[in-house]
Enzyme design. Structure first.
Site, PDB file in Angstrom:
ATOM      1  CE  LYS A 164      11.723 -26.851  35.942  1.00 13.95           C
ATOM      2  NZ  LYS A 164      12.281 -25.722  35.146  1.00 13.95           N
ATOM      3  CB  THR A 285      19.090 -42.127  13.840  1.00 13.82           C
ATOM      4  OG1 THR A 285      17.887 -42.515  14.531  1.00 13.82           O
ATOM      5  CG2 THR A 285      18.767 -41.038  12.844  1.00 13.82           C
ATOM      6  CD  GLU A 343      14.496 -44.521  20.173  1.00 11.60           C
ATOM      7  OE1 GLU A 343      13.369 -44.386  20.695  1.00 11.60           O
ATOM      8  OE2 GLU A 343      14.959 -43.730  19.311  1.00 11.60           O
ATOM      9  CE  LYS A 385       7.962 -36.377  22.379  1.00 10.61           C
ATOM     10  NZ  LYS A 385       7.777 -37.446  23.364  1.00 10.61           N
ATOM     11  CE1 TYR A 387      11.960 -34.009  24.807  1.00 11.13           C
ATOM     12  CE2 TYR A 387      12.840 -33.228  22.713  1.00 11.13           C
ATOM     13  CZ  TYR A 387      12.211 -34.203  23.454  1.00 11.13           C
ATOM     14  OH  TYR A 387      11.829 -35.382  22.865  1.00 11.13           O
ATOM     15  CG  LEU A 389       9.093 -25.151  29.232  1.00 14.11           C
ATOM     16  CD1 LEU A 389       7.579 -25.142  29.047  1.00 14.11           C
ATOM     17  CD2 LEU A 389       9.543 -23.887  29.967  1.00 14.11           C
TER      18      LEU A 389
END
Length: 394
Positions: A164, A285, A343, A385, A387, A389
């Site tokens: 999508k 993080t 990342e 964002k 997410y 969907l």
């Protein structure tokens, strides 16, 4: 007779002592000469070193852009004093000249020619390893464009769109990139898509071209994110390394809003993460589990880099993607997955392979943060964002 022998023995002893006493000053004199020679050589060496230092210091002070602060003078030291870390412009041979289209010889601009950190005293503009952090107002666009116009360079841009993500983001990304990415230069967009029949029709600038490649769909979005490192590396080896001078890799769920130009070009370019650029490394993080190949312990790390944008020469990006994917495979063997997937591995790579250039958060901004005073011009903005969907598993 006995008396004569005794006298003779005494005379021999006396002569022996006399010889010994006469040779002793001679030995001492030789040692002193050797010591004086050594001292003379040391003094001469010190004079030579002092002369070199004075001449070098005069060279540094002769550069007009350098201010009086010690850290600024350190920053402008020639590249051989920088632990092997340079920007793209610094890495080339100083004084190299390229022939322009009109036949003139155009000198390649050095870092201090086009980059002025003093224009942005409100932000950090130079890393501890002396790489530039590019903010709006720190670079001379006209000077850079004048040089790169003579180079006939080609810049590549890879983007992945699966499921999508195709309908939600791809068309906006490509249309905005066509408008703002490397304006006036040849660009090749490499679109990696899992269903080529859903590829939107995009009308591009004459200098821009499009190459579409079908990739395998993954069940999990995490796997899509991590597998792109492998895919990018394979395409660099197969053809990209022969087609472009520089390559950027970007996420599809963002949109260009202003010029993303040649000021961003470098051997190894990293993007500051918008939410973390003011935070201390202890709060980043990073992956903190020792079992993961992406592990970065507390007390280490420079910046938190965003995997939504990274770039460099094809060779440097190939090395980056190989190492990141190697770490991903190692984690799979240990049945562990880094906190932020590719990342996390990207940040680990940049810890030991320092970027030669860093882009400020203006080049990848999230408007949900607001618009603080240090963000002067947003080049690329995050899309909303959604997410729930676009992702199969959230």
């Amino acid at each position: 007779m006995i008396t004569m022998l005794q006298d003779l023995h005494v005379n021999k002893i006396s002569m022996s002592r006399s010889k010994s006493e006469t040779s002793l000053p001679s030995s001492r004199s030789g040692s002193q000469e050797k010591i004086m020679n050594v001292k003379g050589k040391v003094i001469l060496l010190m004079l030579i070193v002092s002369t070199v230092v004075v001449v070098f210091w005069e060279y540094v002070n002769r550069i007009p852009e350098v201010g009086e602060n010690r850290w600024q003078k350190d920053w402008w030291f020639p590249s051989w004093f920088k632990n092997g870390t340079h920007s793209y412009q610094e890495d080339n041979v100083e004084g190299r000249r390229e022939k322009g289209r009109n036949g003139d010889r155009i000198e390649e601009p050095q870092l201090w020619d086009w980059f002025n950190p003093k224009n942005r005293p409100d932000v950090l503009t130079v890393t501890p390893w002396k790489a530039p952090i590019v903010w709006e107002g720190t670079y001379d666009t006209a000077l850079l464009e004048k040089y790169y116009a003579t180079q006939k360079l080609t810049v590549g841009l890879t983007v992945f769109a699966v499921g999508k993500y195709i309908e939600h983001y791809l068309e906006d990304f490509l249309e905005s990139a066509d408008m703002y990415f490397m304006v006036g230069h040849r660009v090749i967009f490499y679109v990696m898509i899992d269903d080529t029949s859903r590829m939107p029709v995009v009308h591009l600038n004459p200098l821009h071209s499009l190459q579409v490649f079908e990739i395998r769909s993954e069940k999990r979005w995490q796997d899509i994110s991590m597998m792109r490192m492998k895919t990018i590396g394979e395409h660099i080896l197969a053809h990209i390394q022969h087609e472009v001078d520089f390559l950027f890799c970007m996420d599809v769920d963002q949109v260009f809003q202003d010029n993303f130009g040649v000021e961003t070009l470098g051997q190894l370019v990293a993007q500051l993460q918008a939410w973390w650029y003011k935070a201390s490394p202890e709060k980043f993080t990073y992956e903190r589990r020792e079992l993961s190949a992406a592990y970065i312990p507390f007390g280490e790390g420079d910046f938190y880099y965003h995997a939504a944008i990274f770039g460099g020469t094809p060779t440097h990006i190939l090395n980056l993607t190989r190492e990141c994917f190697k770490g991903i495979l190692q984690d799979k063997k240990h049945d562990i997955e880094a906190q932020w997937h590719d990342e996390s591995h990207l940040n680990k790579y940049f810890l030991f392979n320092k970027p030669t250039k860093i882009l400020s958060p203006e080049y990848c901004w999230d408007y949900q943060i607001g618009l603080p005073s240090d963000i002067k011009s947003v080049k690329v903005a995050w899309q909303t964002k959604e997410y729930n969907l676009v992702r199969n598993n959230v």
